[in-house]
Motif scaffolding. Structure first.
Motif, PDB file in Angstrom:
ATOM      1  N   MET A 289       0.411  -9.156  -4.183  1.00  0.00           N
ATOM      2  CA  MET A 289      -0.962  -9.174  -3.694  1.00  0.00           C
ATOM      3  C   MET A 289      -1.323  -7.781  -3.198  1.00  0.00           C
ATOM      4  O   MET A 289      -0.524  -7.119  -2.540  1.00  0.00           O
ATOM      5  N   ILE A 290      -2.536  -7.358  -3.505  1.00  0.00           N
ATOM      6  CA  ILE A 290      -3.015  -6.059  -3.051  1.00  0.00           C
ATOM      7  C   ILE A 290      -4.296  -6.258  -2.256  1.00  0.00           C
ATOM      8  O   ILE A 290      -5.245  -6.875  -2.734  1.00  0.00           O
ATOM      9  N   LYS A 291      -4.287  -5.756  -1.043  1.00  0.00           N
ATOM     10  CA  LYS A 291      -5.517  -5.651  -0.270  1.00  0.00           C
ATOM     11  C   LYS A 291      -6.073  -4.249  -0.508  1.00  0.00           C
ATOM     12  O   LYS A 291      -5.367  -3.258  -0.322  1.00  0.00           O
ATOM     13  N   PHE A 292      -7.336  -4.164  -0.921  1.00  0.00           N
ATOM     14  CA  PHE A 292      -7.869  -2.850  -1.292  1.00  0.00           C
ATOM     15  C   PHE A 292      -9.263  -2.649  -0.713  1.00  0.00           C
ATOM     16  O   PHE A 292      -9.940  -3.594  -0.313  1.00  0.00           O
ATOM     17  N   GLN A 293      -9.663  -1.393  -0.687  1.00  0.00           N
ATOM     18  CA  GLN A 293     -11.045  -1.075  -0.345  1.00  0.00           C
ATOM     19  C   GLN A 293     -11.489   0.135  -1.153  1.00  0.00           C
ATOM     20  O   GLN A 293     -10.709   1.044  -1.439  1.00  0.00           O
TER      21      GLN A 293
ATOM     22  N   TYR B  49      -9.009  -8.873  -2.063  1.00  0.00           N
ATOM     23  CA  TYR B  49      -7.627  -9.283  -2.298  1.00  0.00           C
ATOM     24  C   TYR B  49      -7.469  -9.431  -3.804  1.00  0.00           C
ATOM     25  O   TYR B  49      -8.216 -10.192  -4.439  1.00  0.00           O
ATOM     26  N   TRP B  50      -6.483  -8.736  -4.350  1.00  0.00           N
ATOM     27  CA  TRP B  50      -6.274  -8.724  -5.788  1.00  0.00           C
ATOM     28  C   TRP B  50      -4.910  -9.311  -6.111  1.00  0.00           C
ATOM     29  O   TRP B  50      -3.908  -8.912  -5.524  1.00  0.00           O
ATOM     30  N   GLU B  51      -4.881 -10.265  -7.032  1.00  0.00           N
ATOM     31  CA  GLU B  51      -3.629 -10.861  -7.478  1.00  0.00           C
ATOM     32  C   GLU B  51      -3.162 -10.122  -8.724  1.00  0.00           C
ATOM     33  O   GLU B  51      -3.663 -10.350  -9.823  1.00  0.00           O
ATOM     34  N   GLY B  52      -2.237  -9.201  -8.535  1.00  0.00           N
ATOM     35  CA  GLY B  52      -1.759  -8.391  -9.643  1.00  0.00           C
ATOM     36  C   GLY B  52      -1.271  -7.044  -9.160  1.00  0.00           C
ATOM     37  O   GLY B  52      -1.148  -6.791  -7.963  1.00  0.00           O
ATOM     38  N   ASP B  53      -1.013  -6.142 -10.117  1.00  0.00           N
ATOM     39  CA  ASP B  53      -0.474  -4.825  -9.760  1.00  0.00           C
ATOM     40  C   ASP B  53      -1.591  -3.785  -9.704  1.00  0.00           C
ATOM     41  O   ASP B  53      -2.759  -4.071  -9.975  1.00  0.00           O
ATOM     42  N   GLU B  54      -1.184  -2.557  -9.366  1.00  0.00           N
ATOM     43  CA  GLU B  54      -2.168  -1.485  -9.200  1.00  0.00           C
ATOM     44  C   GLU B  54      -2.880  -1.149 -10.503  1.00  0.00           C
ATOM     45  O   GLU B  54      -4.083  -0.860 -10.503  1.00  0.00           O
TER      46      GLU B  54
ATOM     47  N   ILE C 236      -5.036   0.984  -0.684  1.00  0.00           N
ATOM     48  CA  ILE C 236      -4.373  -0.304  -0.874  1.00  0.00           C
ATOM     49  C   ILE C 236      -3.273  -0.558   0.157  1.00  0.00           C
ATOM     50  O   ILE C 236      -2.717   0.361   0.736  1.00  0.00           O
ATOM     51  N   GLU C 237      -3.012  -1.849   0.382  1.00  0.00           N
ATOM     52  CA  GLU C 237      -1.837  -2.356   1.089  1.00  0.00           C
ATOM     53  C   GLU C 237      -1.278  -3.487   0.240  1.00  0.00           C
ATOM     54  O   GLU C 237      -2.038  -4.194  -0.434  1.00  0.00           O
TER      55      GLU C 237
END
Length: 545
Positions: free
Chosen positions: A223-227, A303-308, A330-331
């Motif tokens: 999971m990636i939290k991004f802005q 919130y993104w389900e996947g890779d960078e 990202i986190e």
């Protein structure tokens, strides 16, 4: 010792229940009382008669019976994040559930038993250790109770719905102090009705929940939290003001974001939740407003389900055309990242502006993506509405941006730590459009499942320790009233294709029925029939009846 507190202690002893810790303004531990009386919205400064730190359901029951017997006003607090301060009050008995913070996770049955006083930062970390999760919120210091009973919007809403949809049971203390174990499979109609009511029908009205039973889902591998941010601020020393670096039209960003959340295509479904923050800006009296060119600072969180790589591809496809932006910052968390505590890496408040970052910009430094002051208590005011399923449309877009461009938003506000902005929170997604049936939608009281997104108008000030110490001797108070006037104007602004209001973004001036819409009449009937509260002791300004 306070006579009321002495009688309360006697009530515990007479029922054979262990006496919990009780704090009062005249107790020996005054500092602890002062700490526990504070709530998240520092605009309110209440002085309860007593603060009762319960640890068991039986201790809660005694307090309910006691306040009913002696006709004393009762308030209940878990995390204390009620925006209108209805989780406390002066001359009340404050039932503090912060010590009820246990969680039991059953991986085989895919359920978690969660007490009301556990904060999301701790709760999500414990769940992630077992490779499961629930639809949590965005603020690490919020607790599960008020959040879930208000519906439970968050970064998983597009994929798993509001948190209230996952509630399958609860332990509830009613108005006469009796204890009910609620289950969606109960043969008792009252149990089923009460469970339906606490699933999005607002907090406190129907009793005091001391445990939720919530279905869990499997935590993804990654999971990636991004802005990403458009029109970043920079500080102009000669003017002593913050200005926008770029001039990307806000309309481009808003339309692109709305298009993405309305989609249920495979790549859009990997965006499991998202929020768009748009800052308000000053406009001179009579200044011409052009919706096609006006620019505001905009920050998209997701919130993104996947890779960078897959995230970057998604951003390129859907947002590259909008104009210049920075990010993504990202986190990460998920099954692949056991060494990264979920609550530390994916749990920060999405909604706030950071005075910490503004001070860094004034020093010629870059702000940090997830600064340390986002979850800090501060005075604030909130109001809200929701966008209909068809979206804002052209006129709705124009009017929303017009509401954000106002003479009431003064130049230099940010320099004093006064922030005015909106956050848009996506509701629609694969879950509400395709996963659950019409019958399943009716299993919770939350009335706005078919809305596209929430609009939350916000004003915050005095967020730093220095400002808190200054108290009334603070120049921000030469501006707060105009910022609050802006909030009142926006509350009543004529924005096409919007309606309703979200109870978790509580504004006491909004009629209660507006928050619960088509569920309101049934909630009133449940309150009258099953709660055993004839004098309506379970009440605050925005509770049912």
């Amino acid at each position: 010792m306070n006579a009321t507190i002495e009688k309360l202690r006697e009530a515990y002893c007479s029922e054979g229940v262990e006496v919990p810790e009780i704090l009062s303004n005249c107790s020996e531990n005054h500092e602890k009382y002062d700490q526990h009386r504070q709530i998240f919205n520092r605009l309110f400064q209440f002085m309860p008669i007593a603060i009762v730190l319960c640890e068991t359901t039986q201790q809660v029951s005694v307090v309910v019976k006691f306040t009913s017997k002696y006709a004393l006003p009762l308030r209940v607090r878990s995390g204390g994040h009620d925006h209108e301060g209805e989780c406390s009050g002066t001359d009340t008995i404050l039932l503090d559930l912060s010590k009820m913070s246990k969680v039991e996770i059953d991986r085989e049955r895919k359920i978690a038993r969660i007490q009301p006083g556990i904060r999301f930062q701790s709760l999500t970390t414990e769940l992630a250790k077992c490779d499961v999760m629930i639809p949590h919120g965005t603020c690490a210091t919020v607790c599960i109770a008020g959040y879930t009973m208000g519906g439970g919007w968050g970064p998983w809403t597009r994929k798993h719905g509001m948190c209230c949809e996952s509630v399958i049971g609860a332990t509830l203390v009613l108005g006469d102090g009796s204890i009910r174990e609620l289950s969606m499979n109960s043969e008792d109609a009252g149990d089923r009705e009460l469970l339906w009511a606490i699933k999005g029908g607002g907090g406190f009205s129907y009793g005091i929940v001391t445990e939720f039973v919530i279905e869990t889902f499997d935590l993804p591998d990654e999971m990636i939290k991004f802005q990403i941010e458009w029109n970043k601020y920079h500080y102009v020393p000669e003017n002593k003001l913050f200005a926008l670096r770029d001039a990307t039209p806000t309309l481009n960003v808003l339309q692109a974001w709305e298009k993405v959340i309305a989609s249920t295509k495979p790549d859009a479904n990997r965006l499991v939740g998202t929020n768009l923050k748009i800052a308000a800006k000053h406009a001179g009296e009579g200044e011409h407003f052009n919706p096609h060119t006006v620019s505001h600072n905009c920050v998209m969180y997701g919130y993104w389900e996947g890779d960078e790589n897959s995230l970057q591809k998604f951003i390129d496809i859907h947002f590259r055309h909008t104009g210049t932006y920075t990010g993504p910052s990202i986190e990460k968390a998920g099954r692949k990242y056991k060494d990264l505590p979920y609550g530390d890496h994916l749990m920060n408040d999405w909604d706030r502006y950071s005075f910490h970052n503004m001070n860094l910009l004034k020093q010629g430094l870059e702000g940090t993506p997830f600064p340390p002051d986002l979850d800090k208590p501060a005075p604030h005011k909130i109001t809200s509405r929701l966008v209909n399923a068809e979206g804002l449309g052209k006129d709705g877009h124009y009017k929303l941006l017009e509401s954000l461009t106002s003479p009431l938003v003064l130049p230099g506000n940010k320099d004093l730590g006064l922030f005015t902005y909106i956050t848009l929170g996506a509701i629609t997604g694969n879950y509400y459009q395709h996963v659950i049936t019409k019958e399943q939608k009716d299993r919770s009281a939350f009335p706005y499942k078919d809305k596209l997104f929430t609009i939350q108008y916000q004003t915050w000030w005095n967020e730093t320790n220095k400002e808190k110490e200054e108290g009334e001797n603070n120049h921000v108070y030469t501006r707060v009233n105009q910022a609050l006037d802006w909030m009142e104007v926006c509350r009543d602004y004529d924005i096409p294709n919007t309606s309703g209001a979200f109870i978790s973004f509580k504004d006491s001036s909004v009629p209660t029925k507006t928050y619960f819409d088509k569920s309101y009449n049934q909630l009133v009937e449940i309150k009258r029939t099953y709660v055993k509260d004839p004098y309506n002791h379970f009440r605050s300004r925005k509770t049912i009846i």
